[in-house]
Design a protein around this motif. Structure first.
Motif, mmCIF file in Angstrom:
data_model
loop_
_atom_site.group_PDB
_atom_site.id
_atom_site.type_symbol
_atom_site.label_atom_id
_atom_site.label_comp_id
_atom_site.label_asym_id
_atom_site.label_seq_id
_atom_site.Cartn_x
_atom_site.Cartn_y
_atom_site.Cartn_z
ATOM 1 N N UNK A 358 1.511 9.648 -13.066
ATOM 2 C CA UNK A 358 1.292 8.795 -14.220
ATOM 3 C C UNK A 358 2.619 8.434 -14.897
ATOM 4 N N UNK A 359 3.616 9.285 -14.746
ATOM 5 C CA UNK A 359 4.954 8.919 -15.232
ATOM 6 C C UNK A 359 5.467 7.714 -14.449
ATOM 7 N N UNK A 360 5.168 7.673 -13.151
ATOM 8 C CA UNK A 360 5.572 6.533 -12.321
ATOM 9 C C UNK A 360 4.914 5.242 -12.833
ATOM 10 N N UNK A 404 -2.794 -18.342 -13.455
ATOM 11 C CA UNK A 404 -3.222 -18.339 -12.052
ATOM 12 C C UNK A 404 -2.597 -17.211 -11.242
ATOM 13 N N UNK A 405 -1.675 -16.448 -11.848
ATOM 14 C CA UNK A 405 -1.008 -15.361 -11.115
ATOM 15 C C UNK A 405 -1.427 -13.976 -11.603
ATOM 16 N N UNK A 406 -2.183 -13.927 -12.713
ATOM 17 C CA UNK A 406 -2.497 -12.616 -13.308
ATOM 18 C C UNK A 406 -3.227 -11.708 -12.318
ATOM 19 N N UNK A 407 -4.224 -12.277 -11.599
ATOM 20 C CA UNK A 407 -5.030 -11.440 -10.698
ATOM 21 C C UNK A 407 -4.247 -10.981 -9.467
ATOM 22 N N UNK A 408 -3.078 -11.584 -9.216
ATOM 23 C CA UNK A 408 -2.333 -11.265 -8.000
ATOM 24 C C UNK A 408 -1.274 -10.191 -8.183
ATOM 25 N N UNK A 409 -0.938 -9.858 -9.446
ATOM 26 C CA UNK A 409 0.215 -8.981 -9.675
ATOM 27 C C UNK A 409 0.000 -7.566 -9.147
ATOM 28 N N UNK A 410 -1.302 -7.185 -8.933
ATOM 29 C CA UNK A 410 -1.575 -5.820 -8.470
ATOM 30 C C UNK A 410 -1.545 -5.703 -6.948
ATOM 31 N N UNK A 411 -1.348 -6.820 -6.257
ATOM 32 C CA UNK A 411 -1.419 -6.788 -4.802
ATOM 33 C C UNK A 411 -0.079 -6.417 -4.190
ATOM 34 N N UNK A 412 -0.189 -5.822 -3.009
ATOM 35 C CA UNK A 412 0.984 -5.281 -2.334
ATOM 36 C C UNK A 412 1.977 -6.363 -1.932
ATOM 37 N N UNK A 413 1.484 -7.545 -1.553
ATOM 38 C CA UNK A 413 2.364 -8.552 -0.985
ATOM 39 C C UNK A 413 2.775 -9.624 -1.988
ATOM 40 N N UNK A 414 2.461 -9.381 -3.275
ATOM 41 C CA UNK A 414 2.767 -10.405 -4.273
ATOM 42 C C UNK A 414 4.109 -10.140 -4.927
ATOM 43 N N UNK A 427 1.636 -2.648 -7.328
ATOM 44 C CA UNK A 427 0.684 -2.140 -6.329
ATOM 45 C C UNK A 427 0.664 -0.618 -6.234
ATOM 46 N N UNK A 428 1.828 0.001 -6.389
ATOM 47 C CA UNK A 428 1.866 1.465 -6.385
ATOM 48 C C UNK A 428 1.120 2.001 -7.616
ATOM 49 N N UNK A 429 1.336 1.360 -8.765
ATOM 50 C CA UNK A 429 0.608 1.758 -9.980
ATOM 51 C C UNK A 429 -0.897 1.613 -9.766
ATOM 52 N N UNK A 430 -1.295 0.521 -9.130
ATOM 53 C CA UNK A 430 -2.716 0.270 -8.861
ATOM 54 C C UNK A 430 -3.316 1.410 -8.045
ATOM 55 N N UNK A 431 -2.622 1.828 -6.987
ATOM 56 C CA UNK A 431 -3.143 2.904 -6.142
ATOM 57 C C UNK A 431 -3.255 4.214 -6.916
ATOM 58 N N UNK A 432 -2.259 4.508 -7.750
ATOM 59 C CA UNK A 432 -2.284 5.745 -8.534
ATOM 60 C C UNK A 432 -3.450 5.731 -9.521
ATOM 61 N N UNK A 433 -3.647 4.588 -10.200
ATOM 62 C CA UNK A 433 -4.738 4.474 -11.169
ATOM 63 C C UNK A 433 -6.097 4.506 -10.477
ATOM 64 N N UNK A 436 -7.001 7.992 -9.799
ATOM 65 C CA UNK A 436 -7.441 8.672 -11.018
ATOM 66 C C UNK A 436 -8.811 8.168 -11.484
ATOM 67 N N UNK A 437 -9.301 7.081 -10.872
ATOM 68 C CA UNK A 437 -10.548 6.432 -11.306
ATOM 69 C C UNK A 437 -10.444 5.903 -12.732
ATOM 70 N N UNK A 438 -9.265 5.394 -13.091
ATOM 71 C CA UNK A 438 -9.054 4.801 -14.408
ATOM 72 C C UNK A 438 -9.256 3.295 -14.327
ATOM 73 N N UNK A 439 -9.848 2.726 -15.367
ATOM 74 C CA UNK A 439 -9.854 1.274 -15.494
ATOM 75 C C UNK A 439 -8.470 0.819 -15.926
ATOM 76 N N UNK A 440 -8.074 -0.353 -15.469
ATOM 77 C CA UNK A 440 -6.746 -0.850 -15.824
ATOM 78 C C UNK A 440 -6.763 -2.368 -15.766
ATOM 79 N N UNK A 441 -5.725 -2.975 -16.333
ATOM 80 C CA UNK A 441 -5.664 -4.425 -16.315
ATOM 81 C C UNK A 441 -4.430 -4.940 -17.025
#
Length: 469
Positions: A358-360, A404-414, A427-433, A436-441
């Motif tokens: 979570x520090x990451x 138009x880019x907000x939904x793409x920022x969590x993807x690995x190749x964006x 994308x690394x943050x997305x995988x960690x969250x 943890x089963x946390x909602x995020x956005x």
């Protein structure tokens, strides 16, 4: 891929000319063939069961009804004899046996009279079947009365004819069902297989890299649900394929740049055209570029490990306020360089998290906020209680993210062209969250700033702490 009225099945063209020879269609329509095969098996099994039931249950029922009729006749005849009234015309025939004498009471069959004369009537069952010399069989019912043995009987031929009629009806039903069902199942099979063949064509096109699906399937059943699933899969693959191409392009550029610097500096050092001080500086730059490459490789390996599910969380009770203050302290020097104020608003609340990972996440959120915020601005880091849980957020007043880019920022190749790097931080943050089963956005407006957040649900372990003095 256009909608066509013609569908290819095993290299055989099946068009709307339904009058093609049935054996050709059957040869190439596997599902139709299976439908007909299963139907034939089912109807054969049903007919067999009907034969069995009619040969046992129905025959016994019919025979019982005949015996009941003979019994009723015997009782009526006995009542007539007691009252000295004429014996009315009844179903079947009857005789009275008294002291070895056989007295016909109705129009009797002479053949059975001789059989009864030679029989020991006491050994005759109450309900029995007697066969005479010419092969005829009779159903008999014996009623013991004070007047003697009253026996009613009837030819058993109707019983056999009854069974024969049932068998003929069942066989006729079987043949008619086959004659009617084959063309029906052919048309049903064709109608059923058409959307499946469409799905097959769609899948083949997707396998070739064509993710544009123009065909539509409206069957209002599970096949349509499968079509919707395949369409969703196609859209996801299309996005992933697009991100992958961008990733390869970005990665090639980001790897090529430090490699070019390393090569140029190394050539300059090798040629011996540099002073001692320049050689040292060039060597430091080479080391910096190698570190950049190493960091990118580490990120690639880490996100691969996260996406493969190899991350094992070590959950610990952490005071969220203290945790966030430690994260903020890591950026105090960098924030002073840009004269950006980091404002922390958090109460002591105990949560269960993997502190290292979570520090990451927080490091990436705050680092991005500093990177894209103008000098002399404010970044707010906070944790607040909401109905869903503890919401931790990082809010900046930077350049923001296009809608138009907000939904793409969590993807690995964006990667946004303004961000630099190969776009693996979020994308690394997305995988960690996710682990943890946390909602995020993220909430963002272009040129007004962004807010990245995640929510620690109360059910996960968030718990109030007493405010510290």
């Amino acid at each position: 891929m256009n909608m066509k009225s013609e569908v290819k099945c095993n290299n055989v063209s099946i068009n709307k000319q339904w009058w093609l020879p049935l054996h050709i269609i059957m040869k190439n329509s596997k599902i139709t063939k299976k439908l007909i095969k299963y139907f034939l098996f089912t109807i054969t099994l049903v007919i067999f069961i009907c034969f069995f039931i009619s040969g046992s249950f129905l025959s016994k029922l019919y025979r019982r009804q005949q015996y009941n009729t003979l019994k009723n006749n015997a009782e009526e005849i006995y009542e007539s004899l007691k009252s000295n009234t004429p014996v009315e015309e009844l179903y079947g025939n009857a005789v009275l046996i008294k002291n070895s004498a056989i007295i016909p009471l109705t129009k009797s069959k002479m053949g059975i009279m001789h059989i009864l004369k030679d029989m020991d009537i006491k050994n005759l069952h109450i309900q029995d079947i007697i066969t005479i010399k010419n092969g005829e069989s009779f159903l008999t019912y014996k009623l013991e009365t004070p007047l003697g043995y009253l026996i009613t009987f009837e030819n058993a031929a109707p019983y056999s004819e009854f069974l024969n009629i049932i068998y003929i009806v069942l066989i006729s039903v079987f043949i008619i069902a086959i004659i009617i069902s084959i063309p029906i199942f052919y048309f049903l099979g064709k109608k059923f297989t058409k959307p499946i063949l469409q799905l097959k064509n769609i899948s083949n096109e997707i396998a070739k890299g064509n993710f544009e699906i123009v065909e539509t399937i409206n069957t209002h059943d599970e096949i349509e649900e499968l079509y919707v699933s395949i369409s969703n899969m196609s859209n996801k693959l299309k996005e992933k394929y697009s991100f992958q191409k961008k990733f390869i392009a970005n990665m090639s550029h980001d790897f090529r740049t430090p490699l070019s610097i390393i090569r140029n500096y190394s050539e300059a050092i090798t040629d011996g055209i540099l002073s001692e001080e320049e050689t040292v500086n060039y060597s430091k730059e080479i080391i910096n570029e190698v570190d950049k490459l190493n960091a990118m490789v580490v990120d690639l390996l880490e996100i691969s490990k996260l996406q493969e599910g190899k991350l094992k969380l070590t959950l610990e009770e952490v005071d969220i306020s203290y945790f966030l203050s430690q994260c903020v302290e890591s950026f105090l020097a960098l924030s002073k360089e840009k004269n950006i104020e980091l404002v922390l608003n958090s109460k002591p609340i105990k949560v269960l998290i993997d502190e290292k990972y979570m520090y990451r996440v927080m490091y990436n959120f705050i680092n991005n906020a500093l990177k894209f915020s103008p000098n002399n601005s404010i970044i707010k880091i906070s944790s607040v209680e909401t109905p869903e849980g503890i919401k931790v957020s990082v809010e900046d007043n930077g350049i923001g993210i296009p809608k138009n880019m907000i939904k793409d920022v969590w993807y690995r190749y964006y990667k946004d062209s303004k961000s630099g790097g190969i776009g693996l931080g979020l994308p690394i943050c997305k995988e960690i969250l996710d682990h943890h089963n946390f909602k995020y956005g993220v909430e963002s407006r272009e040129n007004q700033g962004s807010t990245f957040y995640f929510i620690i649900p109360y059910t996960f372990g968030a718990e109030r702490l007493e405010l510290m003095d």
